[in-house]
Design a protein around this motif. Structure first.
Motif, PDB file in Angstrom:
ATOM      1  N   VAL A 102       0.840  -1.197   0.000  1.00 24.74           N
ATOM      2  CA  VAL A 102       0.000   0.000   0.000  1.00 24.74           C
ATOM      3  C   VAL A 102       0.876   1.249   0.000  1.00 24.74           C
ATOM      4  N   ILE A 103       1.926   1.260   0.790  1.00 21.34           N
ATOM      5  CA  ILE A 103       2.837   2.409   0.820  1.00 21.34           C
ATOM      6  C   ILE A 103       3.507   2.590  -0.539  1.00 21.34           C
ATOM      7  N   LEU A 104       3.912   1.496  -1.170  1.00 19.50           N
ATOM      8  CA  LEU A 104       4.528   1.576  -2.484  1.00 19.50           C
ATOM      9  C   LEU A 104       3.555   2.130  -3.523  1.00 19.50           C
ATOM     10  N   LEU A 105       2.316   1.681  -3.482  1.00 21.63           N
ATOM     11  CA  LEU A 105       1.320   2.187  -4.434  1.00 21.63           C
ATOM     12  C   LEU A 105       1.035   3.670  -4.216  1.00 21.63           C
ATOM     13  N   LEU A 106       0.989   4.107  -2.974  1.00 29.34           N
ATOM     14  CA  LEU A 106       0.782   5.528  -2.701  1.00 29.34           C
ATOM     15  C   LEU A 106       1.952   6.371  -3.196  1.00 29.34           C
ATOM     16  N   VAL A 159       3.974   5.585  -5.698  1.00 33.13           N
ATOM     17  CA  VAL A 159       3.904   5.589  -7.168  1.00 33.13           C
ATOM     18  C   VAL A 159       2.831   6.571  -7.644  1.00 33.13           C
ATOM     19  N   ALA A 160       1.669   6.587  -6.972  1.00 30.95           N
ATOM     20  CA  ALA A 160       0.606   7.510  -7.345  1.00 30.95           C
ATOM     21  C   ALA A 160       1.051   8.958  -7.144  1.00 30.95           C
ATOM     22  N   LEU A 161       1.773   9.225  -6.072  1.00 29.42           N
ATOM     23  CA  LEU A 161       2.292  10.569  -5.820  1.00 29.42           C
ATOM     24  C   LEU A 161       3.298  10.981  -6.890  1.00 29.42           C
ATOM     25  N   LEU A 162       4.169  10.068  -7.272  1.00 26.83           N
ATOM     26  CA  LEU A 162       5.155  10.359  -8.312  1.00 26.83           C
ATOM     27  C   LEU A 162       4.486  10.624  -9.658  1.00 26.83           C
ATOM     28  N   VAL A 163       3.502   9.804 -10.019  1.00 22.54           N
ATOM     29  CA  VAL A 163       2.794  10.000 -11.290  1.00 22.54           C
ATOM     30  C   VAL A 163       2.042  11.329 -11.281  1.00 22.54           C
ATOM     31  N   GLY A 164       1.415  11.660 -10.160  1.00 26.73           N
ATOM     32  CA  GLY A 164       0.716  12.951 -10.063  1.00 26.73           C
ATOM     33  C   GLY A 164       1.670  14.122 -10.197  1.00 26.73           C
ATOM     34  N   ALA A 165       2.831  14.034  -9.568  1.00 21.47           N
ATOM     35  CA  ALA A 165       3.815  15.117  -9.673  1.00 21.47           C
ATOM     36  C   ALA A 165       4.319  15.254 -11.113  1.00 21.47           C
ATOM     37  N   LEU A 166       4.517  14.136 -11.795  1.00 23.01           N
ATOM     38  CA  LEU A 166       4.950  14.196 -13.192  1.00 23.01           C
ATOM     39  C   LEU A 166       3.871  14.808 -14.088  1.00 23.01           C
ATOM     40  N   MET A 167       2.616  14.482 -13.834  1.00 25.50           N
ATOM     41  CA  MET A 167       1.535  15.044 -14.635  1.00 25.50           C
ATOM     42  C   MET A 167       1.423  16.552 -14.429  1.00 25.50           C
ATOM     43  N   VAL A 168       1.579  17.003 -13.192  1.00 24.86           N
ATOM     44  CA  VAL A 168       1.553  18.445 -12.925  1.00 24.86           C
ATOM     45  C   VAL A 168       2.745  19.125 -13.598  1.00 24.86           C
TER      46      VAL A 168
END
Length: 53
Positions: free
Chosen positions: A8-12, A14-23
């Protein structure tokens, strides 16, 4: 401790990294950014008629 916690921590993360890249892409920090297409301009019309007779 089960393996669910680290997954769960790893998925969170990864989601944070993808969101930062999209921004970053959207704002232009990474790559060329996102441009809106040019909208066709409409001729402006008077709001009310000049001849009110």
């Amino acid at each position: 401790m089960s393996a669910v916690g680290p997954v769960v921590i790893l998925l969170l993360l990864v989601a944070l990294l993808v969101g930062a890249l999209m921004v970053g892409v959207a704002t232009g920090w990474i790559g060329g950014g996102i441009d809106l297409p040019d909208r066709p301009r409409r001729a402006r019309r008077a709001r009310r008629s000049r001849d009110l007779r």
